[in-house]
Design a protein around this motif. Structure first.
Motif, PDB file in Angstrom:
ATOM      1  N   PRO A 279      42.685  35.514  37.743  1.00  0.00           N
ATOM      2  CA  PRO A 279      41.251  35.804  37.925  1.00  0.00           C
ATOM      3  C   PRO A 279      40.772  35.299  39.290  1.00  0.00           C
ATOM      4  N   ALA A 280      39.717  35.891  39.802  1.00  0.00           N
ATOM      5  CA  ALA A 280      39.180  35.435  41.090  1.00  0.00           C
ATOM      6  C   ALA A 280      38.654  34.010  40.938  1.00  0.00           C
ATOM      7  N   LYS A 281      38.812  33.234  42.013  1.00  0.00           N
ATOM      8  CA  LYS A 281      38.456  31.814  41.938  1.00  0.00           C
ATOM      9  C   LYS A 281      37.408  31.501  42.999  1.00  0.00           C
ATOM     10  N   TYR A 282      36.348  30.850  42.579  1.00  0.00           N
ATOM     11  CA  TYR A 282      35.255  30.482  43.483  1.00  0.00           C
ATOM     12  C   TYR A 282      35.240  28.968  43.581  1.00  0.00           C
ATOM     13  N   ASN A 283      35.526  28.449  44.753  1.00  0.00           N
ATOM     14  CA  ASN A 283      35.550  27.006  44.897  1.00  0.00           C
ATOM     15  C   ASN A 283      34.172  26.483  45.292  1.00  0.00           C
ATOM     16  N   THR A 284      34.035  25.166  45.258  1.00  0.00           N
ATOM     17  CA  THR A 284      32.771  24.545  45.630  1.00  0.00           C
ATOM     18  C   THR A 284      32.458  24.925  47.077  1.00  0.00           C
TER      19      THR A 284
ATOM     20  N   ILE B 258      40.093  25.212  37.201  1.00  0.00           N
ATOM     21  CA  ILE B 258      39.122  25.461  38.259  1.00  0.00           C
ATOM     22  C   ILE B 258      39.114  24.383  39.331  1.00  0.00           C
ATOM     23  N   SER B 289      22.577  35.671  42.394  1.00  0.00           N
ATOM     24  CA  SER B 289      23.406  34.800  41.575  1.00  0.00           C
ATOM     25  C   SER B 289      23.958  33.651  42.405  1.00  0.00           C
ATOM     26  N   GLU B 290      24.463  32.662  41.678  1.00  0.00           N
ATOM     27  CA  GLU B 290      25.079  31.543  42.369  1.00  0.00           C
ATOM     28  C   GLU B 290      26.330  31.154  41.590  1.00  0.00           C
ATOM     29  N   ILE B 291      27.422  30.997  42.297  1.00  0.00           N
ATOM     30  CA  ILE B 291      28.661  30.666  41.611  1.00  0.00           C
ATOM     31  C   ILE B 291      29.339  29.511  42.323  1.00  0.00           C
ATOM     32  N   GLN B 292      29.653  28.480  41.566  1.00  0.00           N
ATOM     33  CA  GLN B 292      30.333  27.322  42.125  1.00  0.00           C
ATOM     34  C   GLN B 292      31.477  26.946  41.210  1.00  0.00           C
ATOM     35  N   LYS B 293      32.657  26.812  41.778  1.00  0.00           N
ATOM     36  CA  LYS B 293      33.782  26.258  41.044  1.00  0.00           C
ATOM     37  C   LYS B 293      34.017  26.990  39.723  1.00  0.00           C
ATOM     38  N   CYS B 294      34.427  28.228  39.837  1.00  0.00           N
ATOM     39  CA  CYS B 294      34.635  29.034  38.641  1.00  0.00           C
ATOM     40  C   CYS B 294      35.883  29.884  38.809  1.00  0.00           C
ATOM     41  N   ILE B 295      36.449  30.325  37.712  1.00  0.00           N
ATOM     42  CA  ILE B 295      37.317  31.481  37.788  1.00  0.00           C
ATOM     43  C   ILE B 295      36.709  32.563  36.902  1.00  0.00           C
ATOM     44  N   ILE B 296      36.822  33.796  37.389  1.00  0.00           N
ATOM     45  CA  ILE B 296      36.100  34.902  36.761  1.00  0.00           C
ATOM     46  C   ILE B 296      37.031  36.096  36.643  1.00  0.00           C
TER      47      ILE B 296
END
Lengths: 371, 424
Positions: A279-284, B258, B289-296
Motif C-alpha cells: 500500500p502507499a505509505k505517507y510518512n510524517t 507505518i 485532507s491531511e495525511i500523516q504517517k499512514c499506509i493506504i
C-alpha cells in the motif's frame, strides 16, 4: 458475444514526443494504475467477447510485458482468449505493417478460423468505457455494413487530427474525411468499428490484392458511398491520448470526482495487471492535496494537483505541483517539480528544479537509478 | 510419476476466537492485515518465494472468504498443472466421518493428498503469523542435520518464555527436551509452529496415533516422534515474526508497519508479499485532507484527516473526519465529521456522520475483558453505525445498529453491542 475483437495497438505518434521513445501509445500509463490498452481490453471482456487479437508493431516491449498474461482481463481461456500478433516474415511477405488494414490482413488467419459472425475493431489508445453489445445492436437494427463509433466534440477542441464525419438524419454517414483541413462537423471517429467478420475478410483480401493498406482511407472513405456506414454516438467519457497535451489532460481528468466515480466506482470495472506492490505509505511531513497516488509509493514531501503512478518515491522537502510522475521514479530531497511529466524509471537528483513554463515539460534523463 | 521434494500443508481451519468479532464470519487466516493483505498471504507468499509450488490449505471454520481469496492461487503463481494450491476441507467418509479434531488429525485425514505427490518432506505451517521466512534454508538445515523432524524456533525474551512451547536443544541444535508453557523455562527458544518432517516418519506417527483424540502436533505427534528416538532439531529463526492472535497484538503489528523504516518491510523488491486485490484503482487524496504517517490501500478516497493509521482498499473517508491510531479495513465508508481514535473497523462497515469512536474514560469490557482491552474499539464486518452517536473504549459493536441501540446517543466504555442479523 457474437463478435471477435481486434485491438490496434501498433501505433506511434510524433505528438507524443519523447514519451513514445519507451513504448507504444497503447502501453502509456493512465490514471495512476492503468495502461491505455486496459480500457479496450476491459471493454471487450466486459462485453462478453471471448476472442481478442491485439496487433502490435511499434516498440512493443512494454506492451508485451503488460500482456504477458491474459489472466487479468479474464482472457486466459482454452477456447478463444487473447493473441498478440506482431508482424512476421513469411514467404509472401517480408515487410512491417504498412497500415491498419495491412495489420489486420496479417490477422486474417485468426479471423478466418473464428466462428463469431461479427468483428469489433478498436484502437488501444483511447480511454473510455463502453458496452460493445449496445453498438452491435444498433448496427444490426440499422442493417448497416459498417458502424463507426463517434464522439461529438466541444467547439473549443481542435479536431483536425481526427477523422471527421457527417451523417444524415438516419445516422448514415454521408461524409468522412481523415485529418481535414477545414472541419465541417464536430463529430470525430473514435476508431471503433463493427462489421460482419466475413465482410471484413473479403475487404481485407481485396485491399491486399490492390495494394491498399490503410483501413480508414482505403476502406471507410473509399467504400462510404457503396456500403451502408452508420455512426454510433458515444455519449459518455471518451478520450484519445495520442498527443502530450491530450495525455496530460486525460490523466488530470481523473482528479475530477465524476470521472473517478465513472471509471472506478461504476460497474463494470476496468482491469489491469496487478503489480504486487505494498500500500502507499505517507510518512510524517508529507502533504498530499487533490492528487491520485498509486500503490507502492512512499511519500515524504508535498504533492498537489498531480497524478503519482506506482512505486514512486518522493523525498523529503520535495514539492510536486500539477504534474504527472510515471511508474518507478525516485525523486531526491529538496526537489521542485511543476507542470511536468516525469518519465518512468527516472531518477531526479536531490535539489533539482523542474518547471514547465508555457507548456508541459517532459522530464527524461537516462541516469542510472540511485537509491 | 508426480514427484515433489517437499510440499506444504497450511493449517487454516482455526477460528481465532481471541480476535473477537473480527472472526465471527471469517477464519483467522482470512482477516485483513496491513491495508491490502490477509494474514494467510504471508505464509503463502513465503511458500512460493521459497520455491514450494504445492500447498494444501486445510480449512474448516468459516471458509468462504478464505476460499474466494485463494481461488486457484493466481496471485501467488500457485495455479499449476501439477501441484499448486488445493483447498482441503474435512469430508465425509464411508465410516468414521469427522471434522478436523486437531492439527495433526487434519493432516492424518489428508494422507492421500500428500501421498499423491510422493514427497520426501512435508512442511507444516500455521496461518496466523506475520513473517518472511525462506523455508528452503530450513530444509537445507533439516537435511544437513539429519533430522527426521525440524522445528523452527525463535528466541523470545526470558520473561515471556512461559507463554510458549519451549524447546531445549544441545549445542548442535538437537532437541533434547521440550515443555509446553513452563513456569520456570529452561530455554528461551519458542516453537513457531513450523515443522519439517520426513514424510515417512510423519506418516508412520499419524497412522499409529490416529485414534488419539484431538491429535495435535505439539501435544502428541512431536512427543511421540521424540520418544521413538528420532532426531529432532531446532532451526533458529532470527527475523521479524509476529503473532497476531489477539486484538492488541493485531493492532500493534499493523501500527508497526507505518514506522518510517518498519521492522517488517513490505517495500522490498526481494521477497514480495502477494495478495488478491479486488481493487486496482489508485487512491485519491482531496484538497482538504491531511495525511500523516499512514499506509493506504488502492482505490481509497480520503477527504478528511488521517493520522497514524492503516487504511485498506476501497475505503471512503468523508470531510471533517479525523482518524487516529486506527485500522480501517476494505470497503468501509466513514461519514463526515467523525472522530475515530484507536479503533479497529472491519470490512464493509458503514459509519454515519458525526460519530465518535473511542470516547469517554476507559472501563474494562463487561463480557469479554480478555478480548476487548487496551482501550480499543472494535467494529465487526458489515456493521452499520448510525449518525451522531458516541461510542466509548473497550467496546465491540457488530450488526446493523440503529439510533435506538444508543440511549442518549451513547454507548459507554466497556459495552458490547452485538446485534445478530438474520444470518449471524
Amino acid at each position: 458475444m457474437r463478435a471477435i475483437g481486434i485491438i490496434l495497438a501498433g501505433g506511434n505518434s510524433f505528438r507524443m514526443k519523447v514519451l513514445a521513445k519507451n513504448r507504444a501509445i497503447s502501453a502509456m500509463p493512465i490514471a495512476g494504475s492503468y495502461r491505455a490498452i486496459d480500457f479496450a481490453l476491459s471493454n471487450m471482456t466486459n462485453s462478453g467477447i471471448e476472442t481478442v487479437c491485439v496487433l502490435t508493431q511499434y516498440n512493443a516491449r512494454s506492451l508485451n510485458r503488460h500482456l504477458s498474461s491474459s489472466k487479468w482481463w479474464d482472457f486466459g481461456r482454452k477456447q478463444g482468449g487473447l493473441s498478440v500478433l506482431t508482424p512476421v516474415i513469411t514467404e509472401e511477405n517480408s515487410s512491417w505493417y504498412r497500415g491498419t488494414a495491412d495489420a489486420m490482413y496479417q490477422a486474417l488467419w485468426n479471423l478466418k478460423e473464428s466462428h463469431e459472425p461479427y468483428a469489433i475493431i478498436a484502437s488501444g489508445d483511447c480511454v473510455y468505457k463502453m458496452d460493445y453489445n449496445a453498438m452491435l445492436d444498433a448496427h444490426i437494427k440499422n442493417k448497416a455494413d459498417i458502424t463507426i463509433a463517434y464522439k461529438r466534440m466541444p467547439d473549443d477542441v481542435r479536431i483536425d487530427r481526427y477523422g471527421v464525419l457527417s451523417m444524415d438524419e438516419a445516422g448514415r454517414i454521408t461524409e468522412l474525411e481523415e485529418k481535414p483541413l477545414a472541419v465541417k462537423s464536430r463529430n470525430i471517429s473514435c476508431g471503433i468499428y463493427i462489421m460482419r467478420r466475413r465482410q471484413l475478410i473479403e475487404i481485407l483480401e481485396q485491399c491486399a490484392e490492390e495494394g491498399r493498406y490503410d483501413f480508414v482511407r482505403d476502406v471507410l472513405v473509399r467504400y462510404k458511398d457503396v456500403k451502408k456506414i452508420y455512426g454510433y454516438e458515444i455519449k459518455d467519457y471518451w478520450a484519445n491520448i495520442a498527443s502530450v497535451e491530450d495525455y496530460f489532460k486525460t490523466n488530470m481528468d481523473f482528479l475530477k470526482k465524476e470521472v473517478r466515480d465513472y471509471f472506478f466506482k461504476t460497474y463494470p470495472d476496468v482491469y489491469t495487471k496487478e503489480e504486487d506492490l505494498a500500500p502507499a505509505k505517507y510518512n510524517t511531513g508529507s502533504s498530499v492535496k487533490n492528487s491520485l497516488v498509486a500503490s507502492g509509493c512512499i511519500i515524504n514531501g508535498k504533492v498537489e494537483d498531480s497524478v503519482i503512478f506506482r512505486k514512486v518515491y518522493v523525498g523529503n522537502n520535495v514539492t510536486i505541483k500539477n504534474s504527472i510522475i510515471l511508474n518507478d521514479v525516485y525523486i531526491g530531497d529538496n526537489t521542485y517539480i511543476e507542470n511536468c511529466i516525469v518519465e518512468s524509471r527516472d531518477t531526479i537528483r536531490a535539489n533539482s528544479t523542474l518547471v514547465g513554463q508555457d507548456e508541459i515539460k517532459l522530464v527524461m534523463n537516462d541516469s542510472d537509478k540511485h537509491v | 510419476m508426480i514427484k515433489k521434494e517437499m510440499i506444504a500443508m497450511l493449517l487454516a481451519g482455526g477460528q481465532g476466537s481471541r480476535l473477537g468479532v473480527l472472526t465471527t464470519k471469517v477464519a483467522k487466516p482470512a482477516v485483513s492485515f496491513g491495508g491490502k493483505y490477509r494474514i494467510i498471504d504471508f505464509p503463502l507468499s513465503n511458500c512460493i518465494n521459497s520455491g514450494i509450488d504445492t500447498v494444501g490449505v486445510l480449512t474448516q471454520y468459516q471458509p468462504l472468504k478464505l476460499n474466494s481469496h485463494i481461488g486457484i492461487g493466481i496471485p501467488w503463481d500457485l495455479d499449476r498443472n501439477i501441484g499448486g494450491v488445493s483447498i482441503l476441507p474435512p469430508y465425509e467418509k464411508s465410516q468414521n466421518s469427522e471434522w478436523y479434531t486437531g492439527t495433526a488429525n487434519a493432516i492424518y485425514q489428508n494422507i492421500d493428498y500428500i501421498d499423491s505427490f510422493h514427497p520426501e518432506y512435508v512442511l507444516i505451517l500455521g496461518g496466523d503469523h506475520i513473517y518472511k521466512m525462506d523455508y528452503e534454508v530450513m530444509l537445507d538445515f533439516h537435511k544437513e542435520s539429519g533430522a527426521e523432524c525440524t522445528i523452527a524456533v525463535m528466541p523470545v525474551p526470558w520473561e515471556e518464555a512461559s507463554r510458549f512451547g519451549i524447546m531445549i536443544a544441545d549445542e548442535n541444535k538437537r532437541i533434547i527436551d521440550f515443555e509446553e508453557k513452563p513456569k520456570n523455562p529452561r530455554s528461551n527458544l519458542a516453537s513457531m509452529g513450523i515443522y519439517i518432517f520426513n514424510w515417512k516418519t510423519l506418516k508412520e506417527a499419524l497412522l499409529l496415533n490416529k485414534d488419539v483424540p484431538n491429535l495435535d502436533f505439539g501435544m502428541h505427534v512431536i512427543p511421540y516422534v521424540h520418544q521413538q528416538g528420532a532426531p529432532l532439531y531446532a532451526y533458529e529463526f532470527r527475523g521479524y515474526w509476529k503473532d497476531v492472535g489477539t486484538l492488541s497484538s493485531y493492532w500493534e503489528a499493523n501500527m508497526e508497519l507505518i514506522d518510517v523504516v518498519p521492522e517488517f518491510n513490505l517495500y522490498e523488491e526481494y521477497w514480495k508479499v502477494y495478495t488478491k486485490s479486488d481493487v486496482l484503482a489508485p487512491q485519491y487524496i482531496s484538497a482538504d485532507s491531511e495525511i500523516q504517517k499512514c499506509i493506504i490501500g488502492e482505490g481509497t478516497q480520503i477527504y478528511g484527516k488521517v493520522i497514524n493509521s492503516v487504511i485498506g482498499c476501497g475505503v471512503t473517508i468523508e470531510e471533517g473526519t479525523v482518524i487516529k491510531d486506527s485500522i480501517i479495513m476494505n470497503h468501509t465508508t466513514i461519514g463526515a465529521n467523525c472522530e475515530i481514535t484507536k479503533a479497529i473497523v472491519s470490512e464493509d462497515v458503514c459509519i454515519g456522520d458525526n460519530v465518535v469512536l473511542g470516547a469517554f474514560e476507559e472501563v474494562d469490557n463487561e463480557t469479554h475483558p480478555h478480548i476487548y482491552n487496551q482501550g480499543l474499539v472494535c467494529i465487526g464486518d458489515k456493521t452499520v453505525v448510525p449518525s451522531g452517536v458516541k461510542i466509548g473504549k473497550n467496546v465491540v459493536v457488530s450488526g446493523i445498529t440503529t439510533a435506538e441501540d444508543y440511549p442518549d446517543n451513547c454507548l459507554a466504555s466497556g459495552k458490547s453491542l452485538i446485534k445478530a442479523g438474520d444470518k449471524a
